[in-house]
Design a protein around this motif. Sequence first.
Motif, PDB file in Angstrom:
ATOM      1  N   MET A   1     -11.017  -8.224  36.319  1.00 47.14           N
ATOM      2  CA  MET A   1     -10.136  -7.354  35.613  1.00 47.14           C
ATOM      3  C   MET A   1     -10.091  -7.783  34.150  1.00 47.14           C
ATOM      4  N   SER A   2     -10.007  -6.816  33.314  1.00 47.42           N
ATOM      5  CA  SER A   2      -9.947  -7.122  31.883  1.00 47.42           C
ATOM      6  C   SER A   2      -8.501  -7.200  31.438  1.00 47.42           C
ATOM      7  N   SER A   3      -8.296  -8.012  30.443  1.00 46.51           N
ATOM      8  CA  SER A   3      -6.932  -8.164  29.916  1.00 46.51           C
ATOM      9  C   SER A   3      -6.608  -6.975  29.005  1.00 46.51           C
ATOM     10  N   PRO A   4      -5.332  -6.656  28.867  1.00 45.08           N
ATOM     11  CA  PRO A   4      -4.973  -5.511  28.013  1.00 45.08           C
ATOM     12  C   PRO A   4      -5.390  -5.759  26.563  1.00 45.08           C
ATOM     13  N   ALA A   5      -5.661  -4.673  25.879  1.00 47.92           N
ATOM     14  CA  ALA A   5      -6.079  -4.764  24.471  1.00 47.92           C
ATOM     15  C   ALA A   5      -4.940  -5.329  23.634  1.00 47.92           C
ATOM     16  N   PRO A   6      -5.288  -6.153  22.650  1.00 48.31           N
ATOM     17  CA  PRO A   6      -4.238  -6.710  21.783  1.00 48.31           C
ATOM     18  C   PRO A   6      -3.612  -5.585  20.940  1.00 48.31           C
ATOM     19  N   PRO A   7      -2.369  -5.761  20.556  1.00 46.43           N
ATOM     20  CA  PRO A   7      -1.727  -4.725  19.745  1.00 46.43           C
ATOM     21  C   PRO A   7      -2.430  -4.597  18.391  1.00 46.43           C
ATOM     22  N   PRO A   8      -2.397  -3.409  17.808  1.00 50.83           N
ATOM     23  CA  PRO A   8      -3.066  -3.230  16.505  1.00 50.83           C
ATOM     24  C   PRO A   8      -2.367  -4.064  15.432  1.00 50.83           C
ATOM     25  N   VAL A   9      -3.153  -4.518  14.503  1.00 54.73           N
ATOM     26  CA  VAL A   9      -2.625  -5.298  13.382  1.00 54.73           C
ATOM     27  C   VAL A   9      -2.458  -4.360  12.201  1.00 54.73           C
ATOM     28  N   LEU A  10      -1.265  -4.315  11.665  1.00 56.40           N
ATOM     29  CA  LEU A  10      -1.013  -3.474  10.506  1.00 56.40           C
ATOM     30  C   LEU A  10      -1.308  -4.260   9.235  1.00 56.40           C
ATOM     31  N   LEU A  11      -2.156  -3.690   8.405  1.00 56.50           N
ATOM     32  CA  LEU A  11      -2.499  -4.332   7.140  1.00 56.50           C
ATOM     33  C   LEU A  11      -1.604  -3.774   6.045  1.00 56.50           C
ATOM     34  N   PRO A  12      -1.257  -4.588   5.060  1.00 60.19           N
ATOM     35  CA  PRO A  12      -0.406  -4.084   3.976  1.00 60.19           C
ATOM     36  C   PRO A  12      -1.129  -3.024   3.159  1.00 60.19           C
ATOM     37  N   VAL A  13      -0.391  -2.038   2.730  1.00 64.78           N
ATOM     38  CA  VAL A  13      -0.953  -0.994   1.885  1.00 64.78           C
ATOM     39  C   VAL A  13      -1.119  -1.575   0.497  1.00 64.78           C
ATOM     40  N   ARG A  14      -2.295  -1.349  -0.083  1.00 65.90           N
ATOM     41  CA  ARG A  14      -2.533  -1.864  -1.422  1.00 65.90           C
ATOM     42  C   ARG A  14      -1.650  -1.146  -2.422  1.00 65.90           C
ATOM     43  N   ALA A  15      -1.028  -1.917  -3.251  1.00 70.14           N
ATOM     44  CA  ALA A  15      -0.188  -1.330  -4.305  1.00 70.14           C
ATOM     45  C   ALA A  15      -1.092  -0.705  -5.359  1.00 70.14           C
ATOM     46  N   ARG A  16      -0.626   0.402  -5.902  1.00 70.59           N
ATOM     47  CA  ARG A  16      -1.387   1.038  -6.976  1.00 70.59           C
ATOM     48  C   ARG A  16      -1.417   0.118  -8.173  1.00 70.59           C
ATOM     49  N   ARG A  17      -2.566   0.111  -8.831  1.00 76.93           N
ATOM     50  CA  ARG A  17      -2.655  -0.672 -10.054  1.00 76.93           C
ATOM     51  C   ARG A  17      -1.812   0.003 -11.128  1.00 76.93           C
ATOM     52  N   THR A  18      -1.124  -0.808 -11.872  1.00 69.27           N
ATOM     53  CA  THR A  18      -0.327  -0.228 -12.945  1.00 69.27           C
ATOM     54  C   THR A  18      -1.229   0.041 -14.143  1.00 69.27           C
ATOM     55  N   ARG A  19      -0.952   1.138 -14.829  1.00 68.47           N
ATOM     56  CA  ARG A  19      -1.738   1.503 -15.995  1.00 68.47           C
ATOM     57  C   ARG A  19      -1.093   0.916 -17.243  1.00 68.47           C
ATOM     58  N   ARG A  20      -1.912   0.685 -18.223  1.00 70.95           N
ATOM     59  CA  ARG A  20      -1.408   0.170 -19.493  1.00 70.95           C
ATOM     60  C   ARG A  20      -0.930   1.294 -20.399  1.00 70.95           C
ATOM     61  N   GLY A  21      -1.466   2.469 -20.236  1.00 71.72           N
ATOM     62  CA  GLY A  21      -1.104   3.595 -21.091  1.00 71.72           C
ATOM     63  C   GLY A  21      -1.565   4.875 -20.447  1.00 71.72           C
ATOM     64  N   PRO A  22      -1.359   5.986 -21.127  1.00 70.05           N
ATOM     65  CA  PRO A  22      -1.756   7.270 -20.553  1.00 70.05           C
ATOM     66  C   PRO A  22      -3.272   7.399 -20.467  1.00 70.05           C
ATOM     67  N   LEU A  23      -3.706   8.192 -19.520  1.00 67.09           N
ATOM     68  CA  LEU A  23      -5.128   8.478 -19.369  1.00 67.09           C
ATOM     69  C   LEU A  23      -5.552   9.513 -20.402  1.00 67.09           C
ATOM     70  N   LEU A  24      -6.842   9.556 -20.720  1.00 69.55           N
ATOM     71  CA  LEU A  24      -7.360  10.526 -21.685  1.00 69.55           C
ATOM     72  C   LEU A  24      -7.026  11.948 -21.254  1.00 69.55           C
ATOM     73  N   ARG A  25      -7.157  12.242 -19.956  1.00 70.88           N
ATOM     74  CA  ARG A  25      -6.868  13.601 -19.491  1.00 70.88           C
ATOM     75  C   ARG A  25      -5.404  13.972 -19.714  1.00 70.88           C
ATOM     76  N   GLU A  26      -4.511  12.988 -19.651  1.00 70.42           N
ATOM     77  CA  GLU A  26      -3.095  13.250 -19.905  1.00 70.42           C
ATOM     78  C   GLU A  26      -2.845  13.523 -21.391  1.00 70.42           C
ATOM     79  N   LEU A  27      -3.501  12.760 -22.240  1.00 69.81           N
ATOM     80  CA  LEU A  27      -3.355  12.958 -23.684  1.00 69.81           C
ATOM     81  C   LEU A  27      -3.912  14.313 -24.104  1.00 69.81           C
ATOM     82  N   VAL A  28      -5.100  14.648 -23.620  1.00 71.77           N
ATOM     83  CA  VAL A  28      -5.742  15.933 -23.948  1.00 71.77           C
ATOM     84  C   VAL A  28      -4.876  17.080 -23.427  1.00 71.77           C
ATOM     85  N   GLY A  29      -4.424  16.978 -22.201  1.00 68.00           N
ATOM     86  CA  GLY A  29      -3.588  18.021 -21.618  1.00 68.00           C
ATOM     87  C   GLY A  29      -2.313  18.239 -22.404  1.00 68.00           C
TER      88      GLY A  29
END
Length: 125
Positions: A1-29
């Motif tokens: 008999m096989s043993s039950p599957a181990p519970p899933p491991v939840l990985l932390p969600v990567r935090a968004r990188r913070t920007r230093r300033g506005p993007l070119l598309r934001e400035l143009v817009g």
Amino acid sequence: MSSPAPPPVLLPVRARRTRRGPLLRELVGSVLREERAAQGRTLAGVAAASGVSLPHLSQVERGGKEPSSEVVAAICAALGLPLAELLRRAAGEPLDVTSSVGTSPVRTGARPAAPAGTVSLSLAA
């Protein structure tokens, strides 16, 4: 008999990188929206004149879409806004004009310090 599957491991969600300033598309817009509003024109009117769909133009103005050079050129043409002027305004560089007879406006050689949180673009004259 096989043993039950181990519970899933939840990985932390990567935090968004913070920007230093506005993007070119934001400035143009932002510049495109300011120019359209200054002319008292509607999104629908500029969309029709440029051949850019209204939803796409709205996204470009809000900085949500990265417009192609062809789209930027079409919007600028519809607004009567030279591309060089769009880029100068997006960079936040003032144009110093001296009033002399027979001379055209000239850009000063001195560059003002860019305000905090802005992107500096170098535009060749």
